[in-house]
Design an enzyme around this catalytic site. Structure first.
Site, PDB file in Angstrom:
ATOM      1  N   TYR A 159      -5.562   0.962  15.480  1.00  0.00           N
ATOM      2  CA  TYR A 159      -4.381   0.935  16.353  1.00  0.00           C
ATOM      3  C   TYR A 159      -4.728   0.665  17.802  1.00  0.00           C
ATOM      4  O   TYR A 159      -4.017  -0.053  18.485  1.00  0.00           O
ATOM      5  CB  TYR A 159      -3.621   2.271  16.268  1.00  0.00           C
ATOM      6  N   GLU A 184      -8.037   8.365   5.902  1.00  0.00           N
ATOM      7  CA  GLU A 184      -8.423   8.893   7.208  1.00  0.00           C
ATOM      8  C   GLU A 184      -8.917  10.341   7.205  1.00  0.00           C
ATOM      9  O   GLU A 184      -8.302  11.218   7.835  1.00  0.00           O
ATOM     10  CB  GLU A 184      -7.244   8.788   8.184  1.00  0.00           C
ATOM     11  N   ASN A 198      -8.198   1.308   9.320  1.00  0.00           N
ATOM     12  CA  ASN A 198      -6.931   1.504  10.035  1.00  0.00           C
ATOM     13  C   ASN A 198      -7.244   1.391  11.525  1.00  0.00           C
ATOM     14  O   ASN A 198      -8.048   2.167  12.047  1.00  0.00           O
ATOM     15  CB  ASN A 198      -6.355   2.909   9.765  1.00  0.00           C
ATOM     16  N   GLU A 225      -4.207  -0.501   7.774  1.00  0.00           N
ATOM     17  CA  GLU A 225      -3.101  -0.129   8.679  1.00  0.00           C
ATOM     18  C   GLU A 225      -3.310  -0.778  10.032  1.00  0.00           C
ATOM     19  O   GLU A 225      -4.439  -0.795  10.552  1.00  0.00           O
ATOM     20  CB  GLU A 225      -3.036   1.385   8.919  1.00  0.00           C
ATOM     21  N   ARG A 255       0.853  -1.189   0.000  1.00  0.00           N
ATOM     22  CA  ARG A 255       0.000   0.000   0.000  1.00  0.00           C
ATOM     23  C   ARG A 255       0.892   1.243   0.000  1.00  0.00           C
ATOM     24  O   ARG A 255       1.716   1.412   0.896  1.00  0.00           O
ATOM     25  CB  ARG A 255      -0.924  -0.003   1.224  1.00  0.00           C
ATOM     26  N   HIS A 298      -3.136  10.841   0.780  1.00  0.00           N
ATOM     27  CA  HIS A 298      -2.841  10.485   2.178  1.00  0.00           C
ATOM     28  C   HIS A 298      -2.280  11.740   2.855  1.00  0.00           C
ATOM     29  O   HIS A 298      -1.070  11.899   2.975  1.00  0.00           O
ATOM     30  CB  HIS A 298      -1.843   9.334   2.201  1.00  0.00           C
TER      31      HIS A 298
END
Ligand code: BGC
Length: 512
Positions: free
Chosen positions: A336, A193, A334, A409, A102, A147
Site C-alpha cells: 500500500y 499478513e 500486499n 492486495e 481472492r 485472513h
C-alpha cells in the site's frame, strides 16, 4: 491495515506527484496467463455471522465486546452480506472482466469448533457454491485459508496463536479445505499478513485478542516485547504444516500452488548516513523478512537475532527441516505505501512509530523536511508512491530469487467524512491515479525482472475495514451500507477498460 503504531501528520507537498490524466507509458504486455482480480476477506464481506451453523469467531466477539475499538462502533455481523449476494457480486466481477477472485475461508463457518468438532456441511456448501459459480463465470478462485479470523474457542481454550496447538488446528483447517475444495482451487494462501495480525493483535492491542503492554498500548493482558515473536513462530510453522500437507497429500493430483501473503511497506533512508541506511535494512527485517526469511531460508534475519536475543524463539532442527522441505510455491505481496526511515539505534530518538526494540529501533516518518514520501491520501499511513512499489518488488526479487509473486492486495481507501457525498465517492479519480500508477510501476518491475504472476485490487466492494468499521472505503464498487446496494465507481470502469485492453489486444497503452 495500519503499518505503524503511531502516526505523524502529513504535509501538502510530496515527493513524486503523478498527473491526474496518467498515461501508462510502458506498452509491454503482461503474460497471457497473468491473473487480474480483486481481493476480499470473509469477515469483511460475508456477514451471516451465525447463519447455517457458523460458530463465533474472534472478530465477532471482539467487535461485540469492544465497540469502542471500532471507529463507528460497528461490526461484521452483516458486513456486505456476500454470503447471500455472491451471485450478484460475481456479476460485478464479470463487468470488470477479471479472471480471478481472492477471498478467504471463514474458519468458524467450516470448522466451528476446530479439529475436535465436526465439519459444518452448510459452510462447505456455501464455499462450494461460490467456487462453482466463479468457475462457471470464468473466474479462478484464489483462496486464503485464514485472513485474521478464527474460532473464538481457540482463544478461550489455549490462547490461540500463542500456543503451538494452533499449528495443529491450522493444519486441520488446511487439510479440510484441500479435501473439499482442492479439486477446483489452484491457488492457496495459507495466512494473510502475519506481520499485521501480530502488530495489531499483540503489540498495540488494537485487534483481537487485544494483548499488549505499556507503552505500546493499553491492554489488560499481554507482553508487547515477547508475545509477538511467539505468535509469529507459531504462524510460520503453521504455514509450513499446511504447505507440507498440500505438497505431500494433494498437490500431485490437484496440481495447484500454495503460498503466504505478507504486508509489505517500502522504506527509504531519510539521509545518506550509514546509520540511516542500516536502519532501513533493519526496518525491513522487522517487517516482512521476519516472516519470509524463515519460510524461504529456515532462519530469522540476523538483525532480529542480534536485537531480540532470547525473546526470539529458535527453530529446532526438525522444524528447520520442515521449513526447508516445504517452501512456498509463491509469495503473496500486499503493498500500500512507503515510509522514510531514521536510525534510532546509534542516534537517540525520543518517540515515534517504530522507535522501539520490537520494530528494530527505527523511526518511521512520512516526511523528509516538508516533503511527503508520496501523494497524501485520506489516511495518514497511506501515501501514493508507486516508485516505492517498484523498488519493493526489486528488493523481493533479489532477496527471494526464483520465488514467483502475486500482488495479492493494492488499493486506496476513501474516508467517509460528514461532508462526503455519494457522488464524491463514485467520482474516485484519486483511486484511478493510485491503481494506474501502481500497475505502471508493476510493469516496470516486471521489466526489471520481477516474476509477478497476478495483481489483485483491494477491494471489489467497500466493506468492513477493521478498526475503521465502515468509515473507510476501499471498493471499486460503492456499497450503500443501509440498503447494501452496489454501484460501480469510476475506478471500476477504469479497471474494466484496462483489463479489456490487455486481454483483448495485448496493447497496454492506457487511454481514458
Ligand atoms: C488487509 C485487508 C485490509 C487492507 C486495507 C490489508 O492489511 O489484508 O484486510 O482491508 O489492508 O487496510
Amino acid at each position: 491495515m495500519l503499518p505503524s503504531l503511531l502516526f505523524p501528520l502529513y504535509s501538502s507537498s510530496y515527493l513524486h506527484q503523478t498527473s491526474s490524466d496518467h498515461i501508462l507509458k510502458d506498452a509491454s504486455p503482461f503474460p497471457s496467463d497473468f491473473l487480474f482480480g480483486t481481493a476480499s476477506s470473509a469477515y469483511q464481506y460475508e456477514g451471516a455471522y451465525l447463519t447455517d451453523g457458523k460458530g463465533l469467531d474472534n472478530w465477532d466477539v471482539f467487535t461485540h465486546e469492544n465497540p469502542g475499538k471500532i471507529a463507528d462502533g460497528n461490526n461484521g455481523d452483516v458486513a456486505v452480506d456476500q454470503y447471500h449476494r455472491f451471485l450478484e457480486d460475481i456479476q460485478s466481477m464479470k463487468y470488470l472482466g477479471v479472471n480471478s477472485y481472492r477471498f478467504s475461508i471463514s474458519w468458524s463457518r467450516v470448522l466451528p469448533k476446530g479439529r475436535f468438532g465436526g465439519v459444518n456441511h452448510m459452510g462447505i456448501k456455501y464455499y462450494n457454491n461460490l467456487i462453482d459459480a466463479l468457475i462457471t463465470n470464468g473466474i479462478k478462485p484464489f483462496v486464503t485459508l485464514s485472513h485474521f479470523d478464527f474460532p473464538q474457542i481457540f482463544e478461550n481454550q489455549f490462547k490461540s496463536w500463542l500456543s503451538p496447538e494452533m499449528q495443529n488446528e491450522f493444519g486441520y483447517l488446511a487439510d479440510t479445505c484441500f479435501k473439499y475444495f482442492g479439486d477446483r482451487v489452484q491457488h492457496w494462501i495459507t495466512i494473510n499478513e502475519p506481520n499485521i495480525q501480530i502488530g495489531f493483535g499483540y503489540i498495540s492491542g488494537m485487534y483481537p485478542p487485544s494483548r499488549c503492554s505499556m507503552p505500546y498500548g493499553h491492554c489488560t493482558q499481554g507482553n508487547s516485547e515477547t508475545e509477538p515473536f511467539i505468535v509469529a513462530h507459531n504462524m510460520i510453522l503453521a504455514h509450513a504444516k499446511a504447505v507440507q500437507i498440500y505438497h505431500t497429500k494433494y498437490q500431485k493430483e490437484q496440481k495447484g500452488t500454495i503460498g503466504i501473503a505478507v504486508q509489505t511497506t517500502w522504506f527509504e533512508p531519510i539521509s545518506d548516513s550509514i546509520a540511516d541506511k542500516k536502519a532501513t535494512e533493519r526496518a525491513q527485517s522487522f517487517n516482512f523478512n521476519w516472516i519470509l526469511d524463515p519460510i524461504v531460508y529456515g532462519k530469522y534475519p540476523e538483525e532480529m537475532v542480534n536485537i531480540l536475543g532470547s525473546a526470539l524463539p529458535q527453530f529446532s532442527s526438525s522444524e528447520v527441516k520442515t521449513l526447508m522441505n516445504y517452501k512456498p510455491d509463491f509469495l503473496g505481496i500486499n503493498y500500500y505505501s512507503s515510509y522514510f526511515i531514521q536510525d534510532c539505534l546509534i542516534t537517540a530518538c525520543t518517540s515515534g512509530a517504530g522507535a522501539s526494540k520490537v520494530e528494530g529501533y527505527v523511526l518511521k516518518l512520512i516526511q523528509k523536511g516538508n516533503v511527503s514520501i508520496g501523494e497524501p491520501t485520506d489516511i495518514n499511513w497511506l501515501h501514493n508512491y508507486p516508485e516505492g512499489f517498484r523498488k519493493m518488488l526489486n528488493y523481493l526479487k533479489d532477496r527471494y530469487p526464483n520465488v514467483p509473486m502475486f500482488i495479492t492486495e493494492n488499493g486506496l481507501g476513501d474516508l467517509q467524512k460528514p461532508e462526503t457525498t455519494v457522488k464524491d465517492l463514485l467520482h474516485d479519480t484519486k483511486r484511478i491515479r493510485y491503481v494506474s500508477g501502481h500497475l505502471d510501476a508493476l510493469r516496470s518491475a516486471m521489466r526489471d525482472g520481477a516474476n509477478v504472476k497476478g495483481y489483485f485490487v483491494w477491494s471489489l466492494l467497500d466493506n468492513f475495514e477493521w478498526s475503521y468499521g465502515y468509515t473507510l472505503r476501499f471498493g471499486l464498487f460503492h456499497v450503500d451500507f443501509t440498503t447494501l446496494k452496489r454501484t460501480p465507481k469510476q475506478s471500476a470502469s477504469w479497471y474494466k477498460n484496462f483489463i479489456e485492453q490487455h486481454l483483448n489486444t495485448g496493447d497496454l497503452t492506457f487511454k481514458r
